[in-house]
Design a protein around this motif. Structure first.
Motif, PDB file in Angstrom:
ATOM      1  N   ILE A  40       0.590   4.061  18.390  1.00 49.46           N
ATOM      2  CA  ILE A  40       1.874   4.428  17.787  1.00 49.46           C
ATOM      3  C   ILE A  40       2.041   3.719  16.447  1.00 49.46           C
ATOM      4  O   ILE A  40       2.533   4.291  15.482  1.00 49.46           O
ATOM      5  N   LYS A  41       1.583   2.465  16.383  1.00 48.96           N
ATOM      6  CA  LYS A  41       1.674   1.716  15.130  1.00 48.96           C
ATOM      7  C   LYS A  41       0.814   2.322  14.023  1.00 48.96           C
ATOM      8  O   LYS A  41       1.031   2.059  12.855  1.00 48.96           O
ATOM      9  N   MET A  42      -0.150   3.143  14.386  1.00 46.79           N
ATOM     10  CA  MET A  42      -1.003   3.794  13.394  1.00 46.79           C
ATOM     11  C   MET A  42      -0.303   4.981  12.725  1.00 46.79           C
ATOM     12  O   MET A  42      -0.748   5.438  11.672  1.00 46.79           O
TER      13      MET A  42
ATOM     14  N   PRO B 121      -0.514  -8.491   2.879  1.00 51.53           N
ATOM     15  CA  PRO B 121      -1.628  -7.993   3.688  1.00 51.53           C
ATOM     16  C   PRO B 121      -1.161  -7.615   5.096  1.00 51.53           C
ATOM     17  O   PRO B 121      -0.387  -8.337   5.709  1.00 51.53           O
ATOM     18  N   GLN B 122      -1.649  -6.488   5.572  1.00 48.97           N
ATOM     19  CA  GLN B 122      -1.303  -6.023   6.906  1.00 48.97           C
ATOM     20  C   GLN B 122      -2.428  -6.390   7.859  1.00 48.97           C
ATOM     21  O   GLN B 122      -3.593  -6.337   7.508  1.00 48.97           O
ATOM     22  N   THR B 123      -2.055  -6.738   9.083  1.00 49.62           N
ATOM     23  CA  THR B 123      -3.048  -7.041  10.098  1.00 49.62           C
ATOM     24  C   THR B 123      -2.975  -5.996  11.174  1.00 49.62           C
ATOM     25  O   THR B 123      -1.988  -5.285  11.295  1.00 49.62           O
ATOM     26  N   ASP B 124      -4.008  -5.902  11.964  1.00 47.89           N
ATOM     27  CA  ASP B 124      -4.048  -4.927  13.048  1.00 47.89           C
ATOM     28  C   ASP B 124      -3.904  -5.624  14.390  1.00 47.89           C
ATOM     29  O   ASP B 124      -4.259  -5.086  15.411  1.00 47.89           O
ATOM     30  N   GLU B 125      -3.363  -6.868  14.339  1.00 49.93           N
ATOM     31  CA  GLU B 125      -3.228  -7.636  15.568  1.00 49.93           C
ATOM     32  C   GLU B 125      -2.148  -7.031  16.450  1.00 49.93           C
ATOM     33  O   GLU B 125      -1.167  -6.506  15.975  1.00 49.93           O
ATOM     34  N   LEU B 126      -2.353  -7.167  17.733  1.00 39.99           N
ATOM     35  CA  LEU B 126      -1.311  -6.806  18.683  1.00 39.99           C
ATOM     36  C   LEU B 126      -0.621  -8.081  19.103  1.00 39.99           C
ATOM     37  O   LEU B 126      -1.224  -9.155  19.121  1.00 39.99           O
TER      38      LEU B 126
ATOM     39  N   LYS C 292      -0.355  15.717  20.722  1.00 41.20           N
ATOM     40  CA  LYS C 292      -1.792  15.987  20.566  1.00 41.20           C
ATOM     41  C   LYS C 292      -2.460  14.854  19.790  1.00 41.20           C
ATOM     42  O   LYS C 292      -3.537  14.382  20.160  1.00 41.20           O
ATOM     43  N   THR C 293      -1.813  14.412  18.723  1.00 42.46           N
ATOM     44  CA  THR C 293      -2.359  13.324  17.913  1.00 42.46           C
ATOM     45  C   THR C 293      -2.482  12.045  18.736  1.00 42.46           C
ATOM     46  O   THR C 293      -3.517  11.362  18.698  1.00 42.46           O
ATOM     47  N   LEU C 294      -1.430  11.719  19.490  1.00 40.20           N
ATOM     48  CA  LEU C 294      -1.463  10.508  20.309  1.00 40.20           C
ATOM     49  C   LEU C 294      -2.544  10.584  21.374  1.00 40.20           C
ATOM     50  O   LEU C 294      -3.226   9.591  21.642  1.00 40.20           O
ATOM     51  N   LYS C 295      -2.715  11.752  21.968  1.00 34.78           N
ATOM     52  CA  LYS C 295      -3.752  11.912  22.996  1.00 34.78           C
ATOM     53  C   LYS C 295      -5.132  11.647  22.389  1.00 34.78           C
ATOM     54  O   LYS C 295      -5.947  10.928  22.974  1.00 34.78           O
ATOM     55  N   GLN C 296      -5.376  12.195  21.203  1.00 33.61           N
ATOM     56  CA  GLN C 296      -6.666  11.979  20.534  1.00 33.61           C
ATOM     57  C   GLN C 296      -6.859  10.502  20.194  1.00 33.61           C
ATOM     58  O   GLN C 296      -7.939   9.945  20.400  1.00 33.61           O
ATOM     59  N   LEU C 297      -5.811   9.878  19.664  1.00 35.33           N
ATOM     60  CA  LEU C 297      -5.914   8.461  19.313  1.00 35.33           C
ATOM     61  C   LEU C 297      -6.099   7.589  20.555  1.00 35.33           C
ATOM     62  O   LEU C 297      -6.863   6.621  20.514  1.00 35.33           O
ATOM     63  N   MET C 298      -5.418   7.934  21.628  1.00 39.12           N
ATOM     64  CA  MET C 298      -5.572   7.173  22.874  1.00 39.12           C
ATOM     65  C   MET C 298      -7.012   7.270  23.386  1.00 39.12           C
ATOM     66  O   MET C 298      -7.591   6.267  23.815  1.00 39.12           O
TER      67      MET C 298
ATOM     68  N   LEU D 168       7.525  -1.899  17.265  1.00 40.55           N
ATOM     69  CA  LEU D 168       6.682  -0.835  16.714  1.00 40.55           C
ATOM     70  C   LEU D 168       6.563  -0.867  15.188  1.00 40.55           C
ATOM     71  O   LEU D 168       5.729  -0.176  14.628  1.00 40.55           O
ATOM     72  N   TYR D 169       7.376  -1.661  14.531  1.00 41.94           N
ATOM     73  CA  TYR D 169       7.304  -1.744  13.074  1.00 41.94           C
ATOM     74  C   TYR D 169       6.838  -3.103  12.583  1.00 41.94           C
ATOM     75  O   TYR D 169       6.965  -3.413  11.406  1.00 41.94           O
ATOM     76  N   THR D 170       6.315  -3.932  13.500  1.00 45.66           N
ATOM     77  CA  THR D 170       5.797  -5.246  13.114  1.00 45.66           C
ATOM     78  C   THR D 170       4.469  -5.502  13.815  1.00 45.66           C
ATOM     79  O   THR D 170       4.115  -4.794  14.756  1.00 45.66           O
TER      80      THR D 170
END
Length: 164
Positions: free
Chosen positions: A111-113, A80-85, A154-160, A25-27
């Motif tokens: 969760i990473k967001m 630089p950060q990537t958004d790769e999974l 609530k935040t996670l539900k919205q993001l999901m 979750l932190y990489t």
């Protein structure tokens, strides 16, 4: 191998899921995940003698793992950060259907967001840690941990919904 080393090795083996989850979750890459895993184990070893048993071993391990992850995360913000999974998730260890796999993949992504502290709260919550332990790890009150987690749900539900 000394008795202390054998005890430590067993501790890591028995709790490797906790370390993997924090590392994941932190990489953003498998290589970074493996590096963070090793760094967490190193920090656990360095502080192993200082564990006095005043809290559960998993609480202590979370504290060390999260502090290590957040410290390294801060150091890497310059790169630089990537958004790769990653190419794999915990589903590599448990067979699940495609829909559930997609749901889990999306959950890890959202969760990473989250900011570091919120990410830590969710991680511990997903591991069924009691709010008392979550609060102790983060240095907040149990009530505050509950309030934060309710808001995070609530935040996670919205993001999901947004990223599904």
């Amino acid at each position: 191998m000394s008795l202390k080393e054998k005890e430590f090795a067993k501790l890591i083996k028995d709790n490797q899921g906790l370390i993997i989850k924090v590392s994941r979750l932190y990489t953003n890459t498998l290589e970074d995940e493996q590096d963070l895993f090793q760094e967490i184990v190193l920090q656990l070893w360095r502080s192993y003698d200082s564990f006095k048993g005043q809290s559960k071993i998993s609480t202590w391990m979370y504290r060390v793992a999260l502090n290590t992850a957040i410290t390294l995360f801060r150091k890497k913000t310059k790169s630089p950060q990537t958004d790769e999974l990653m190419d794999y998730h915990h589903s590599d260890f448990v067979e699940i259907d495609d829909e559930k796999h997609q749901h889990i993949t999306t959950l890890y992504k959202v969760i990473k967001m989250l900011p570091n502290v919120e990410r830590a709260i969710v991680t511990m919550y997903l591991d069924d840690l009691p709010y008392r332990d979550i609060a102790e790890n983060l240095g907040i009150t149990e009530v505050n941990a509950r309030v934060k987690m309710n808001r995070l749900k609530k935040t996670l539900k919205q993001l999901m919904e947004k990223h599904a």
